[in-house]
Every structure is written in C-alpha cells, then in structure tokens.
Design an enzyme around this catalytic site. Structure first.
Site: not given
Lengths: 243, 240
Positions: B71, B84-85, B58, B31
């Site tokens: 993720v 939230e990256s 999931k 990802c």
C-alpha cells in the site's frame, strides 16, 4: 559530438556563467546517468553546452554545483542547478517546448514512473557484472539476477504488445532505460538478452532512433576508456578525444 | 471518508469496481506511505473511499492491484491502478482540480524533487529505530538519522521560508510529514533537538487542516507497532 571536449579536473578554472538561450550539462562522456540527460537534450532539440568533469580528479569548484560532486547536473542562465538524472530529464521536458517526451495523460505518465521503479536494480547489477569481469571474477549469480530483471521488463512488453515501453512511439521511459542496454555489449554481458526476444526487438528499434544513433558511443573508444578506468588512470575520461 | 474500516485479509472477497465520481485508495491505518496519499486526497478535497489491507495477512486478490503487494494503491472507476506513494500523490495533483500541491514552475517542481531525494534515507532509518525501540544499541542509527535531518534543516535555513516549498505548505511537506509525526510519538524527538527550523516547521504542519485531520492517536500507533513487530494479524486493526 557536442560532448567531445576535454574534462575539467582539479586546479581547473570554473567555467563562466551560462549564456542566455543555452543550458549547460555537467557530464562525462561514458556515464550512463548523464547519457539520459544528453538523450533528452538531443531528442527535444535543446541548445546546450556540455562541460565534462574528470570524475577521478574532480575540480574543487564542482562541489558548488553538486554537494557530492556527482553528474549529471544542469545549470541554466539563471544559475539554477538541477540534479539527479531523472529529475533533470523531467525538468527539461517541462521547461522546453516542442516534442513532449512524457505523455500528457496523467495515468500514462504515472505508468512510465511505475515502470521506472521496475528498472531500479538494473544499473547496479550491470555495473557489478562489469567490475567482476574486469577484475577476473566470476559473475554467474549477478548475470542470473540481471536476466531476471530483464524477464520482468520482457513481461511488460509482452503484456502491452507494443514495441516501446510507452507505446508504439519512443518516449521518456525508453530514453531513461537505454544507456544501460547500449552498454551490455561493451561490458561483455550482451548474452543476458538471450531469453528476452521482445527486449531484443526493442534494442533494435532503439538503435534506429535518430537521437539514440546520434549519441551512440564508438565501441573501441568505450573499450579504451574502460581499460584506462580500471587501471585508475585519470586520463581515462578523455580517451579518444583529438588532442 | 471512512478510515476506520476493518482491514481485508487473506480469504476475503475482492471489492467490486470503483463507483464513478470516486477514487479508491488501498491503505492501512498506520502506514506512513499510505498517509502521504491520504494527505493529498484530504488537502485537495477529493472524494474517495478507503479499503484497508491487512499487511500481515494479505488477500490474494490484492496482488492483482499491485504486484508488489504494497500500500498505497489508487484505483479509479476506469479500473486504472497506480502505486508507489509519490507517484500516487503526483497523479492526484495532475488529475484533480483545486489547489495545486506541486508548483507549476519547472525549476521549483524540480527543487521539490531534489529535496525529496535528500529525505530518501530517513524512512528506513526511522523504521529500523522503531524496530529497535527496546534495544540499547541505537546510538549509531540515531546519529545517522540526525545527520540526514540536518540536511533538511539546511534547506529551510537557506530558503528562509517556513515550509520546504516556500511560505505555503505544498507537496514536499506532505511527502515527508508522516515520519516526523512518528518521530514525535515514538520519542525520537532528540533527533530533532538540534534543528530549530524543523521544529517550527513541525508546529506549523500540525496547524494544517489535512495534517490535523489525519493525526494518529499516539496510543493506537504504539499498540499497532507492538503487535506489528510481533507479526500479529491483529496489528492493522488495533483500536477498532
């Protein structure tokens, strides 16, 4: 109000450099995004000047401030330009002393930013409702979608059991949300809050905040602006200003 | 730091609490968003554990970690969850000592966020091109991608520095890197053929210890993508 000045349009001369000790915000009196920045400027007591832009008739020089001519934009006396409303608000909180609007705690700060993500559909939906109603179209689906977003926010307030989104005192996240809630009534969609009592309590509490109060836009003037705006009248942006 | 653990899927037991002195990241080996968080953890030398999630199957408990079921998610020993990256990356930079990835100067920090906005259309364009790999009609999207990438080239040209935040690598470089890594592996290189400064930037990025530690095996990425596009629950564990 500090921003009660005529807007700059095409053919206007650019304003000079920003004097030392001041920060300038390029704005428009009825724009919700610029409203965020003006709330933060006011809440932190930052000395500033407002330059309003005629959004239907943008000055050529304005594209040197923002590549797509959007507002709000901050310009300081070092000629540094900051845009995107959320970035501008964070910049002001970082750069200026005094009352901090974002929490000091990194987790609480991250929480406010996560909450902002939850809000992202609201601006688009409220605008679509406004446009639909002004064009005489039905907007039941849009209102339903908006109510759903409000339910999500209601759940947060319920879970936290606090008045404001950041706790028991008003903070950045509340100011970032506020402009769209202030506009629900004048857009004709205040009934979207019918099923969200905590959110209604929050709006009532927000209206008690001195900063929010100081910048509240008169309903009749807003309606006058909307009428002209939807007739594509470029004078809309200066509606309500003394000659 | 084990990034090669099999992913947890539907029916799996939830992991226990995070031990003190450690931070956990819920991730997935391929990802790009989770890669941002892993880059920051690696660059700052933060002790962490990785739990990979099977995104095609999931676990039910994962929605308690992130209601969006996506993720990356960070979980610390106090049970606090951050998702939230970009938010996870900033949180790590705020909490952990050592090399600061975001500038202290408020204007320079704002500048990085403005560049991040400039980048915002790239992920969805790259994703949709990856999905269309076998179809002919990519030219429109490739043009759009080139246009977005040109904006980034312009930033480097105006700044006259190697990296997006100056002459050293910083947060903004890590935030955008994962998509450029994928463009190279998946032969979307022609989208950067008109941007010489970006090419130099990509070469410089590859020399960074955190970037090179997390570089994906091209065959593994391709294998994953192939299975992922077919919605296979085996995709996320490809190569294990």
């Amino acid at each position: 109000m500090e921003d009660a000045t005529r807007s700059f349009g095409k053919g206007s001369l650019p304003p000079g450099p920003v004097p030392d000790g001041l920060i300038r915000v390029y704005s428009m009196r009825f724009c919700p995004y610029a409203h965020r920045t003006r709330l933060v400027l006011r809440a932190k007591g930052i000395r500033h000047e407002v330059v309003n832009i005629n959004l239907r008739n943008k000055p050529e020089w304005y594209y040197t401030k923002h590549p797509f001519g959007q507002i709000p934009v901050l310009e300081n006396s070092k000629c540094q330009l900051i845009y995107e409303s959320v970035i501008a608000c964070e910049y002001l909180d970082d750069a200026y002393p005094g009352r901090k609007l974002y929490p000091y705690d990194p987790y609480e700060r991250a929480r406010q930013k996560m909450l902002l993500e939850l809000f992202y559909k609201v601006p688009h939906l409220t605008k679509e409702c406004l446009v639909a109603l002004r064009c005489g179209r039905e907007c039941a689906d849009l209102k339903l979608a908006l109510r759903q977003e409000f339910c999500n926010l209601e759940e947060i307030l319920g879970y936290q059991n606090t008045i404001f989104f950041g706790g028991d005192c008003i903070s950045m996240i509340d100011y970032l949300f506020w402009p769209w809630f202030e506009r629900l009534d004048v857009y004709g969609i205040a009934d979207c809050l019918n099923h969200t009592p905590a959110l209604r309590l929050w709006t009532a509490a927000m209206k008690q905040d001195p900063t929010v109060c100081a910048l509240l836009i008169d309903k009749n003037i807003f309606l006058g602006f909307l009428n002209l705006y939807f007739q594509n009248n470029p004078d809309a942006f200066d509606y309500g200003l003394a000659c | 730091m084990s990034g090669s653990a099999r992913s947890l899927a539907k029916g799996s037991a939830p992991p226990g609490p995070v031990p003190e002195g450690l931070i956990r990241v819920y991730s997935m080996r391929f990802c790009p968003y989770a890669q941002r968080t892993l880059l920051v953890l690696t660059a700052k030398g933060i002790r962490h554990e990785i739990i990979n999630i099977n995104l095609k199957s999931k676990p039910e408990w994962f929605f308690k970690k992130n209601p969006f079921g996506l993720v990356p998610v960070l979980e610390n020993s106090q049970g606090q969850l951050i998702y939230e990256s970009a938010i996870t990356c900033e949180y790590l930079d705020d909490v952990y000592p050592g090399k600061k990835l975001l500038p202290d100067d408020p204007y320079e920090k704002a500048r990085q966020k403005m560049v991040f906005e400039l980048f915002s259309k790239v992920p969805s364009l790259v994703t949709s091109l990856l999905r269309k790999q076998n179809e002919e009609d990519c030219s429109g999207q490739k043009e759009e991608l080139r246009k977005e990438i040109s904006k980034l080239e312009e930033v480097l040209t105006n700044k006259k520095t190697t990296f997006f935040g100056g002459n050293s690598l910083s947060m903004i470089d890590y935030l955008i890197w994962p998509w450029f890594e994928r463009m190279e592996i998946l032969e979307l290189n022609d989208c950067v053929d008109h941007t010489p400064k970006l090419q130099l930037w990509m070469a410089a990025m590859r020399k960074d210890p955190a970037v090179s530690a997390l570089l994906m095996e091209p065959k593994a990425l391709r294998g994953f993508l192939n299975l992922y596009l077919q919605n296979s629950p085996e995709a996320c564990d490809y190569g294990l």
